[in-house]
Design a protein around this motif. Structure first.
Motif, PDB file in Angstrom:
ATOM      1  N   ASP A 185       0.839  -1.192   0.000  1.00  0.00           N
ATOM      2  CA  ASP A 185       0.000   0.000   0.000  1.00  0.00           C
ATOM      3  C   ASP A 185       0.877   1.246   0.000  1.00  0.00           C
ATOM      4  N   PRO A 186       0.420   2.335  -0.614  1.00  0.00           N
ATOM      5  CA  PRO A 186       1.246   3.548  -0.632  1.00  0.00           C
ATOM      6  C   PRO A 186       1.439   4.131   0.755  1.00  0.00           C
ATOM      7  N   ASP A 187       2.669   4.456   1.075  1.00  0.00           N
ATOM      8  CA  ASP A 187       2.972   5.156   2.317  1.00  0.00           C
ATOM      9  C   ASP A 187       2.601   6.627   2.194  1.00  0.00           C
ATOM     10  N   LEU A 188       2.778   7.162   1.009  1.00  0.00           N
ATOM     11  CA  LEU A 188       2.593   8.593   0.767  1.00  0.00           C
ATOM     12  C   LEU A 188       1.816   8.790  -0.522  1.00  0.00           C
ATOM     13  N   VAL A 189       0.740   9.575  -0.442  1.00  0.00           N
ATOM     14  CA  VAL A 189      -0.020   9.984  -1.624  1.00  0.00           C
ATOM     15  C   VAL A 189       0.131  11.487  -1.780  1.00  0.00           C
ATOM     16  N   ILE A 190       0.587  11.902  -2.950  1.00  0.00           N
ATOM     17  CA  ILE A 190       0.780  13.314  -3.266  1.00  0.00           C
ATOM     18  C   ILE A 190      -0.227  13.728  -4.334  1.00  0.00           C
ATOM     19  N   ARG A 191      -0.855  14.875  -4.144  1.00  0.00           N
ATOM     20  CA  ARG A 191      -1.684  15.436  -5.211  1.00  0.00           C
ATOM     21  C   ARG A 191      -1.202  16.845  -5.503  1.00  0.00           C
ATOM     22  N   THR A 192      -1.000  17.125  -6.768  1.00  0.00           N
ATOM     23  CA  THR A 192      -0.580  18.462  -7.183  1.00  0.00           C
ATOM     24  C   THR A 192      -1.797  19.318  -7.521  1.00  0.00           C
ATOM     25  N   SER A 193      -1.553  20.601  -7.750  1.00  0.00           N
ATOM     26  CA  SER A 193      -2.523  21.606  -8.226  1.00  0.00           C
ATOM     27  C   SER A 193      -3.330  22.256  -7.120  1.00  0.00           C
ATOM     28  N   GLY A 194      -3.148  21.850  -5.875  1.00  0.00           N
ATOM     29  CA  GLY A 194      -3.864  22.468  -4.771  1.00  0.00           C
ATOM     30  C   GLY A 194      -5.194  21.839  -4.426  1.00  0.00           C
ATOM     31  N   GLU A 195      -5.708  20.959  -5.277  1.00  0.00           N
ATOM     32  CA  GLU A 195      -6.952  20.250  -4.956  1.00  0.00           C
ATOM     33  C   GLU A 195      -6.678  19.270  -3.824  1.00  0.00           C
ATOM     34  N   GLN A 196      -7.687  19.056  -2.965  1.00  0.00           N
ATOM     35  CA  GLN A 196      -7.475  18.219  -1.787  1.00  0.00           C
ATOM     36  C   GLN A 196      -8.535  17.115  -1.716  1.00  0.00           C
ATOM     37  N   ARG A 197      -8.414  16.170  -2.613  1.00  0.00           N
ATOM     38  CA  ARG A 197      -9.289  14.996  -2.628  1.00  0.00           C
ATOM     39  C   ARG A 197      -8.572  13.872  -3.361  1.00  0.00           C
ATOM     40  N   LEU A 198      -9.058  12.637  -3.180  1.00  0.00           N
ATOM     41  CA  LEU A 198      -8.423  11.462  -3.783  1.00  0.00           C
ATOM     42  C   LEU A 198      -8.935  11.168  -5.187  1.00  0.00           C
ATOM     43  N   SER A 199     -10.120  11.650  -5.524  1.00  0.00           N
ATOM     44  CA  SER A 199     -10.663  11.481  -6.875  1.00  0.00           C
ATOM     45  C   SER A 199     -10.661  10.019  -7.332  1.00  0.00           C
ATOM     46  N   ASN A 200     -11.136   9.138  -6.440  1.00  0.00           N
ATOM     47  CA  ASN A 200     -11.337   7.735  -6.815  1.00  0.00           C
ATOM     48  C   ASN A 200     -10.008   6.998  -7.073  1.00  0.00           C
ATOM     49  N   PHE A 201      -8.966   7.408  -6.387  1.00  0.00           N
ATOM     50  CA  PHE A 201      -7.628   6.840  -6.597  1.00  0.00           C
ATOM     51  C   PHE A 201      -7.214   5.988  -5.404  1.00  0.00           C
ATOM     52  N   LEU A 202      -6.970   4.703  -5.635  1.00  0.00           N
ATOM     53  CA  LEU A 202      -6.445   3.788  -4.615  1.00  0.00           C
ATOM     54  C   LEU A 202      -7.201   3.923  -3.287  1.00  0.00           C
ATOM     55  N   LEU A 203      -8.528   3.844  -3.352  1.00  0.00           N
ATOM     56  CA  LEU A 203      -9.350   4.107  -2.171  1.00  0.00           C
ATOM     57  C   LEU A 203      -9.101   3.088  -1.065  1.00  0.00           C
ATOM     58  N   TRP A 204      -9.002   1.833  -1.404  1.00  0.00           N
ATOM     59  CA  TRP A 204      -8.730   0.798  -0.403  1.00  0.00           C
ATOM     60  C   TRP A 204      -7.293   0.910   0.092  1.00  0.00           C
ATOM     61  N   GLN A 205      -6.378   1.039  -0.848  1.00  0.00           N
ATOM     62  CA  GLN A 205      -4.957   0.962  -0.535  1.00  0.00           C
ATOM     63  C   GLN A 205      -4.449   2.160   0.273  1.00  0.00           C
ATOM     64  N   SER A 206      -5.127   3.292   0.177  1.00  0.00           N
ATOM     65  CA  SER A 206      -4.631   4.503   0.832  1.00  0.00           C
ATOM     66  C   SER A 206      -5.254   4.726   2.208  1.00  0.00           C
ATOM     67  N   ALA A 207      -5.825   3.680   2.801  1.00  0.00           N
ATOM     68  CA  ALA A 207      -6.507   3.816   4.096  1.00  0.00           C
ATOM     69  C   ALA A 207      -5.617   4.458   5.150  1.00  0.00           C
ATOM     70  N   TYR A 208      -4.319   4.143   5.163  1.00  0.00           N
ATOM     71  CA  TYR A 208      -3.402   4.703   6.154  1.00  0.00           C
ATOM     72  C   TYR A 208      -2.237   5.438   5.508  1.00  0.00           C
ATOM     73  N   SER A 209      -2.434   5.882   4.277  1.00  0.00           N
ATOM     74  CA  SER A 209      -1.383   6.656   3.616  1.00  0.00           C
ATOM     75  C   SER A 209      -1.306   8.060   4.204  1.00  0.00           C
ATOM     76  N   GLU A 210      -0.115   8.613   4.213  1.00  0.00           N
ATOM     77  CA  GLU A 210       0.037  10.037   4.504  1.00  0.00           C
ATOM     78  C   GLU A 210      -0.313  10.810   3.231  1.00  0.00           C
ATOM     79  N   LEU A 211      -1.076  11.882   3.385  1.00  0.00           N
ATOM     80  CA  LEU A 211      -1.518  12.675   2.244  1.00  0.00           C
ATOM     81  C   LEU A 211      -0.813  14.031   2.259  1.00  0.00           C
ATOM     82  N   ILE A 212      -0.264  14.411   1.114  1.00  0.00           N
ATOM     83  CA  ILE A 212       0.367  15.717   0.968  1.00  0.00           C
ATOM     84  C   ILE A 212      -0.196  16.380  -0.279  1.00  0.00           C
TER      85      ILE A 212
END
Length: 245
Positions: A185-212
């Motif tokens: 599972d990803p330890d870290l999920v990064i999203r660019t552009s300033g939006e702050q949502r997962l947008s249907n990306f790795l919903l199960w796998q990111s349960a305990y990911s750090e989000l930046i």
């Protein structure tokens, strides 16, 4: 030439798996009065830089959200341009990726992809299967909800066939039916552009990911931005629901 990356002050282990929602190509182009597809082309340069940076930072897995299941709703000209970019990326980059020990894996619904793209993906996966330096996972025509529904459907079929008891269905069973089986599972999920949502990306796998969330648009995201995100990750206290020390 790749620029040196400024390392975090404290030498801590990097995240094993980084996943990135590459957002902002269209806005990058619009801000410059350019067609959206030119923004996507510029985004490919950022992909190249980040893949190389992962190797230098010791990251083992990189997952890139290249094209979501919802992106099929975009104008046909934009979708066609994105698919042409994918073809170009695989053809141009495959040899370098293979030489540098990068293994390519693609997740998502391939039934909607053109046959030549499916063939290119199969070639890339086969050619790089035994590489171990970095696993590059490309989420293409991918949606996290669809992935979970498909896993549940296949588990239900096994239960109906008597191959699996309902009481044996747990998180490990579900994970083993996801497209990311064998990938941590990803330890870290990064999203660019300033939006702050997962947008249907790795919903199960990111349960305990750090989000930046990074304000930069994807074409402007650099190796140093990745290193900065890794540094932020290393400063966080991951408790996985526990109370910590």
């Amino acid at each position: 030439m790749s620029q040196p990356i400024a390392s975090p002050a404290v030498a801590l282990a990097p995240p094993r798996h980084v996943a990135i929602i590459m957002d902002g190509n269209g806005r990058w182009a619009k801000a410059r009065g350019l067609p959206r597809n030119l923004g996507h082309r510029q985004g490919v340069d950022a992909v190249r830089e980040v893949v190389r940076a992962c190797k230098r930072l010791g990251i083992e897995y990189l997952t890139l959200y290249a094209f979501s299941s919802e992106n099929w709703k975009r104008p046909q000209s934009e979708v066609a341009g994105l698919m042409d970019l994918l073809r170009l990326y695989i053809r141009r980059e495959l040899d370098e990726l293979a030489r540098n020990g990068v293994s390519i894996r693609v997740i998502g619904n391939r039934s909607r992809l053109a046959p030549d793209i499916v063939a290119l993906i199969a070639e890339a996966e086969a050619k790089t299967r035994d590489n171990r330096t970095l696993t590059l996972v490309i989420a293409l025509s991918y949606g996290g909800q669809d992935e979970i529904v498909d896993a549940c459907r296949r588990i239900a079929e096994r239960v109906a066939a008597g191959a699996l008891r309902p009481e044996d269905v747990d998180t490990n069973v579900v994970a083993s039916h996801l497209q990311t089986v064998g990938i941590p599972d990803p330890d870290l999920v990064i999203r660019t552009s300033g939006e702050q949502r997962l947008s249907n990306f790795l919903l199960w796998q990111s349960a305990y990911s750090e989000l930046i969330f990074v304000d930069k648009l994807w074409p402007d995201f650099s190796a140093q931005d990745l290193a900065d995100a890794v540094g932020e990750f290393q400063r966080r206290d991951r408790r996985y629901g526990g109370s910590g020390a």
